[in-house]
Write an enzyme that holds these catalytic residues in place. Structure first.
Site, PDB file in Angstrom:
ATOM      1  N   LYS A 156       0.839  -1.213   0.000  1.00 54.20           N
ATOM      2  CA  LYS A 156       0.000   0.000   0.000  1.00 54.20           C
ATOM      3  C   LYS A 156       0.873   1.262   0.000  1.00 54.20           C
ATOM      4  CE  LYS A 156      -2.206  -1.117   3.828  1.00 54.20           C
ATOM      5  NZ  LYS A 156      -1.467  -2.359   4.156  1.00 54.20           N
TER       6      LYS A 156
ATOM      7  N   ARG B 144     -10.017   0.506   8.824  1.00 52.88           N
ATOM      8  CA  ARG B 144      -9.551  -0.853   9.126  1.00 52.88           C
ATOM      9  C   ARG B 144     -10.601  -1.653   9.877  1.00 52.88           C
ATOM     10  NH1 ARG B 144      -3.663   0.307   8.933  1.00 52.88           N
ATOM     11  NH2 ARG B 144      -2.575  -1.630   9.291  1.00 52.88           N
TER      12      ARG B 144
ATOM     13  N   ARG C  92      11.791  -5.799   5.031  1.00 55.14           N
ATOM     14  CA  ARG C  92      11.582  -4.371   4.716  1.00 55.14           C
ATOM     15  C   ARG C  92      12.505  -3.505   5.584  1.00 55.14           C
ATOM     16  NH1 ARG C  92       5.754  -1.618   5.391  1.00 55.14           N
ATOM     17  NH2 ARG C  92       5.897  -2.552   7.452  1.00 55.14           N
TER      18      ARG C  92
ATOM     19  N   ARG D  26      11.232  -1.443  11.090  1.00 57.74           N
ATOM     20  CA  ARG D  26      10.113  -1.070  11.959  1.00 57.74           C
ATOM     21  C   ARG D  26       9.980  -2.092  13.086  1.00 57.74           C
ATOM     22  NH1 ARG D  26       4.900   0.390   8.329  1.00 57.74           N
ATOM     23  NH2 ARG D  26       3.887  -0.915   9.890  1.00 57.74           N
TER      24      ARG D  26
ATOM     25  N   ARG E 268      -0.444  -9.295  13.099  1.00 59.36           N
ATOM     26  CA  ARG E 268      -1.054  -8.261  12.251  1.00 59.36           C
ATOM     27  C   ARG E 268      -1.916  -8.909  11.170  1.00 59.36           C
ATOM     28  NH1 ARG E 268       4.208  -5.146  10.660  1.00 59.36           N
ATOM     29  NH2 ARG E 268       2.884  -3.969   9.219  1.00 59.36           N
TER      30      ARG E 268
HETATM   31  P1  AP5 Z   1       4.826  -1.603   1.799  1.00 60.50           P
HETATM   32  O1  AP5 Z   1       4.484  -0.773   0.625  1.00 60.50           O
HETATM   33  O2  AP5 Z   1       5.633  -0.965   2.897  1.00 60.50           O
HETATM   34  O3  AP5 Z   1       3.515  -2.342   2.358  1.00 60.50           O
HETATM   35  P2  AP5 Z   1       2.244  -1.782   3.150  1.00 60.50           P
HETATM   36  O4  AP5 Z   1       1.048  -2.462   2.595  1.00 60.50           O
HETATM   37  O5  AP5 Z   1       2.242  -0.284   3.156  1.00 60.50           O
HETATM   38  O6  AP5 Z   1       2.588  -2.372   4.579  1.00 60.50           O
HETATM   39  P3  AP5 Z   1       2.467  -1.753   6.048  1.00 60.50           P
HETATM   40  O7  AP5 Z   1       3.181  -2.724   6.958  1.00 60.50           O
HETATM   41  O8  AP5 Z   1       2.955  -0.339   6.106  1.00 60.50           O
HETATM   42  O9  AP5 Z   1       0.975  -1.831   6.279  1.00 60.50           O
HETATM   43  P4  AP5 Z   1       0.239  -1.899   7.607  1.00 60.50           P
HETATM   44  O10 AP5 Z   1      -1.123  -1.703   7.116  1.00 60.50           O
HETATM   45  O11 AP5 Z   1       0.449  -3.071   8.462  1.00 60.50           O
HETATM   46  O12 AP5 Z   1       0.953  -0.772   8.484  1.00 60.50           O
HETATM   47  P5  AP5 Z   1       0.489   0.676   8.951  1.00 60.50           P
HETATM   48  O13 AP5 Z   1       1.692   1.506   8.965  1.00 60.50           O
HETATM   49  O14 AP5 Z   1      -0.705   1.105   8.189  1.00 60.50           O
HETATM   50  O15 AP5 Z   1       5.628  -2.900   1.257  1.00 60.50           O
HETATM   51  C1  AP5 Z   1       6.109  -3.876   2.146  1.00 60.50           C
HETATM   52  C2  AP5 Z   1       7.478  -4.399   1.644  1.00 60.50           C
HETATM   53  O16 AP5 Z   1       7.273  -5.090   0.390  1.00 60.50           O
HETATM   54  C3  AP5 Z   1       8.517  -3.303   1.348  1.00 60.50           C
HETATM   55  O17 AP5 Z   1       9.783  -3.764   1.717  1.00 60.50           O
HETATM   56  C4  AP5 Z   1       8.436  -3.098  -0.179  1.00 60.50           C
HETATM   57  O18 AP5 Z   1       9.668  -2.668  -0.733  1.00 60.50           O
HETATM   58  C5  AP5 Z   1       8.067  -4.506  -0.653  1.00 60.50           C
HETATM   59  N1  AP5 Z   1       7.233  -4.496  -1.852  1.00 60.50           N
HETATM   60  C6  AP5 Z   1       6.215  -3.660  -2.159  1.00 60.50           C
HETATM   61  N2  AP5 Z   1       5.661  -3.968  -3.348  1.00 60.50           N
HETATM   62  C7  AP5 Z   1       6.338  -5.059  -3.803  1.00 60.50           C
HETATM   63  C8  AP5 Z   1       6.244  -5.861  -4.972  1.00 60.50           C
HETATM   64  N3  AP5 Z   1       5.328  -5.626  -5.936  1.00 60.50           N
HETATM   65  N4  AP5 Z   1       7.086  -6.910  -5.105  1.00 60.50           N
HETATM   66  C9  AP5 Z   1       8.004  -7.174  -4.148  1.00 60.50           C
HETATM   67  N5  AP5 Z   1       8.173  -6.450  -3.021  1.00 60.50           N
HETATM   68  C10 AP5 Z   1       7.333  -5.401  -2.846  1.00 60.50           C
HETATM   69  O19 AP5 Z   1      -0.019   0.381  10.437  1.00 60.50           O
HETATM   70  C11 AP5 Z   1       0.868   0.097  11.499  1.00 60.50           C
HETATM   71  C12 AP5 Z   1       0.075  -0.009  12.797  1.00 60.50           C
HETATM   72  O20 AP5 Z   1      -0.576   1.247  13.099  1.00 60.50           O
HETATM   73  C13 AP5 Z   1      -1.077  -1.040  12.810  1.00 60.50           C
HETATM   74  O21 AP5 Z   1      -0.616  -2.344  13.106  1.00 60.50           O
HETATM   75  C14 AP5 Z   1      -1.986  -0.463  13.900  1.00 60.50           C
HETATM   76  O22 AP5 Z   1      -1.485  -0.741  15.190  1.00 60.50           O
HETATM   77  C15 AP5 Z   1      -1.872   1.049  13.673  1.00 60.50           C
HETATM   78  N6  AP5 Z   1      -2.894   1.569  12.736  1.00 60.50           N
HETATM   79  C16 AP5 Z   1      -2.675   2.153  11.520  1.00 60.50           C
HETATM   80  N7  AP5 Z   1      -3.839   2.497  10.943  1.00 60.50           N
HETATM   81  C17 AP5 Z   1      -4.824   2.135  11.807  1.00 60.50           C
HETATM   82  C18 AP5 Z   1      -6.247   2.211  11.755  1.00 60.50           C
HETATM   83  N8  AP5 Z   1      -6.889   2.735  10.697  1.00 60.50           N
HETATM   84  N9  AP5 Z   1      -6.944   1.721  12.812  1.00 60.50           N
HETATM   85  C19 AP5 Z   1      -6.312   1.194  13.884  1.00 60.50           C
HETATM   86  N10 AP5 Z   1      -4.975   1.078  13.987  1.00 60.50           N
HETATM   87  C20 AP5 Z   1      -4.230   1.553  12.961  1.00 60.50           C
END
Ligand code: AP5
Length: 215
Positions: free
Chosen positions: A13, A88, A127, A160, A171
């Site tokens: 994402k 979410r 990552r 991270r 997660r």
């Molecule tokens: P990346 O693009 O970083 O993936 P992502 O989907 O953004 O993953 P996140 O871990 O950031 O998502 P998340 O939803 O768990 O975390 P968030 O920060 O929102 O790609 C991942 C890896 O793959 C990278 O190394 C990249 O280079 C590689 N990659 C990408 N595309 C590729 C491809 N095509 N081929 C190969 N490799 C590839 O949330 C963190 C925490 O915050 C949550 O756990 C929760 O505690 C809290 N939180 C956030 N939002 C909320 C909410 N709305 N409600 C409640 N709690 C929340």
């Protein structure tokens, strides 16, 4: 243009958001990035959120909803925005619908990116991210030019704290329980487009452009 990127942790994402905001000139709103900045600055919200984030649990809905309401009211959202990591839960989605209605705005599309769990574990445990500019790397698929140094701003990359294998597994469990029902929620609203997140970053972005149009 108002968009939601939906998908399990690690499907890409954040990576695709970088491409989308450049091409369609809209702002990215990542709830994860906002929360990490609050934690770093030790704000009241950050102190409350930290305990949930470290375990890979969701931060309570009321805190997130207030945070989003404030963010989407800021002037830079006037030309549109991309939500990455929100909503979410069904509760968050319903509150967002209400906010949009009150503001007279229309959600254009929800793009669901699908990747299998094994690939997600590989993507997240390898990552590395830049703590200064937020650039995202992968030790195998997208390594920085210089070992552990950000190509863009030269800062030292970090892992991270929630990217350990155990926390990633939790997660994924939390995603299936609380976030996956949103696929049906937006499908019923006829707003959902689903794509595979496998293949190169450019291949996945091409699928997104097919949905959003090549402006
Ligand atoms: P990346 O693009 O970083 O993936 P992502 O989907 O953004 O993953 P996140 O871990 O950031 O998502 P998340 O939803 O768990 O975390 P968030 O920060 O929102 O790609 C991942 C890896 O793959 C990278 O190394 C990249 O280079 C590689 N990659 C990408 N595309 C590729 C491809 N095509 N081929 C190969 N490799 C590839 O949330 C963190 C925490 O915050 C949550 O756990 C929760 O505690 C809290 N939180 C956030 N939002 C909320 C909410 N709305 N409600 C409640 N709690 C929340």
């Amino acid at each position: 243009m108002i968009l939601i990127l939906l998908g399990a942790p690690g499907v890409g994402k954040g990576t695709q958001s970088e491409n989308i905001i450049k091409k369609y000139s809209i702002v990215q709103i990542s709830t994860g990035d906002i929360l990490r900045s609050e934690v770093k600055n030790e704000t009241d919200l950050g102190k409350k959120a930290k305990q949930f984030m470290e375990k890979g649990e969701l931060v309570p809905d009321d805190l997130i909803i207030k945070m989003i309401e404030k963010r989407i009211s800021q002037p830079d959202c006037i030309n549109g925005f991309l939500l990455d990591g929100f909503p979410r839960t069904i509760e968050q989605a319903k509150s967002f619908d209400k906010m949009m209605e009150e503001k007279g705005l229309n959600l254009n599309r929800v793009i669901y990116i699908d990747v299998a769990d094994d690939e997600i574990i590989d993507r997240l445990t390898l990552r590395r991210v830049c703590p200064t500019c937020g650039a995202i790397y992968h030790l195998k698929n997208k390594p920085p030019k210089q070992d552990m140094i950000c190509d863009i701003c030269g800062s030292k990359l970090i892992q991270r704290s929630d990217d350990t294998k155990e926390t990633v597994k939790n997660r994924l469990k939390v995603f299936k329980e609380h976030t996956k029902p949103l696929i049906e929620y937006y499908d019923k609203q006829e707003k959902l487009s689903s794509i595979s997140g496998l293949g190169t970053v450019d291949e996945v972005f091409s699928r997104i452009k097919d949905i959003l149009g090549n402006r």
